[in-house]
Motif scaffolding. Structure first.
Motif, short mmCIF file in Angstrom:
data_model
loop_
_atom_site.label_atom_id
_atom_site.label_comp_id
_atom_site.label_asym_id
_atom_site.label_seq_id
_atom_site.Cartn_x
_atom_site.Cartn_y
_atom_site.Cartn_z
N LYS A 55 -38.27 1.93 -38.79
CA LYS A 55 -37.70 0.58 -38.95
C LYS A 55 -36.85 0.26 -40.31
N LEU A 56 -37.32 0.86 -41.20
CA LEU A 56 -36.67 0.75 -42.58
C LEU A 56 -35.35 1.40 -42.34
N LYS A 57 -35.38 2.40 -41.98
CA LYS A 57 -34.15 3.29 -41.88
C LYS A 57 -32.97 2.45 -41.03
N VAL A 58 -33.65 1.79 -39.77
CA VAL A 58 -32.58 1.25 -38.96
C VAL A 58 -32.12 -0.06 -39.68
N THR A 60 -31.71 -0.48 -42.90
CA THR A 60 -30.82 -0.17 -44.26
C THR A 60 -29.41 0.41 -43.45
N GLU A 61 -29.46 0.92 -42.28
CA GLU A 61 -28.12 1.59 -41.65
C GLU A 61 -27.35 0.17 -41.28
N LYS A 67 -22.17 -4.13 -44.61
CA LYS A 67 -21.34 -4.14 -45.74
C LYS A 67 -19.91 -3.49 -45.50
N LYS A 68 -19.82 -2.60 -44.87
CA LYS A 68 -18.66 -1.68 -44.69
C LYS A 68 -17.87 -2.70 -43.77
N GLU A 69 -18.24 -3.18 -42.87
CA GLU A 69 -17.50 -4.15 -42.06
C GLU A 69 -16.66 -5.33 -42.81
N GLN A 70 -17.58 -5.94 -43.64
CA GLN A 70 -17.33 -7.14 -44.69
C GLN A 70 -16.14 -6.40 -45.60
N LYS A 71 -16.41 -5.33 -46.28
CA LYS A 71 -15.32 -4.90 -46.82
C LYS A 71 -13.84 -4.70 -46.32
#
Length: 92
Positions: A55-58, A60-61, A67-71
Motif C-alpha cells: 500500500k505504501l509503495k502504491v 508513493t508511486e 508530481k510529474k504530471e503537475q510539473k
C-alpha cells in the motif's frame, strides 16, 4: 363462548448457567498445538506487513506520478493560459 388460550410448548432456551464455550465444544484453537498457533500468528503478521508495504509503495508511486504530471502541466503554456486567473489588475 370463550375460547381457551393454549399454552405455547416450552422452547429449548439456553440455560443461564451454561457458558457459550461449553455449548460449542472444542475450537480449532484448542485443537492446535502452541507452536502451530505461533507459526500462524507470525505468518499473519508477515502478511499484514507485506500488505502495508504494498500500500505504501502504491501510494508513493501515485504521488510521484501526480508530481510529474503537475510539473509537465506547469511547463505547458496552453495549460497555464487556460487555467490562470483572468483578473490581471491585481498583478500591476
Amino acid at each position: 363462548m370463550a375460547k381457551k388460550k393454549r399454552q405455547a410448548p416450552p422452547s429449548n432456551h439456553r440455560s443461564a448457567s451454561a457458558s457459550p464455550q461449553q455449548e460449542q465444544g472444542t475450537t480449532l484453537k484448542d485443537m492446535l498445538s502452541a507452536d502451530v498457533l505461533q507459526k500462524l500468528k507470525a505468518q499473519s503478521d508477515e502478511m499484514k506487513a507485506a500488505e502495508e508495504q504494498r500500500k505504501l509503495k502504491v501510494k508513493t508511486e501515485a504521488d510521484e506520478a501526480r508530481k510529474k504530471e503537475q510539473k509537465r502541466l506547469e511547463n505547458d503554456m496552453g495549460y497555464l493560459l487556460e487555467n490562470s486567473k483572468q483578473d490581471w489588475r491585481k498583478y500591476k
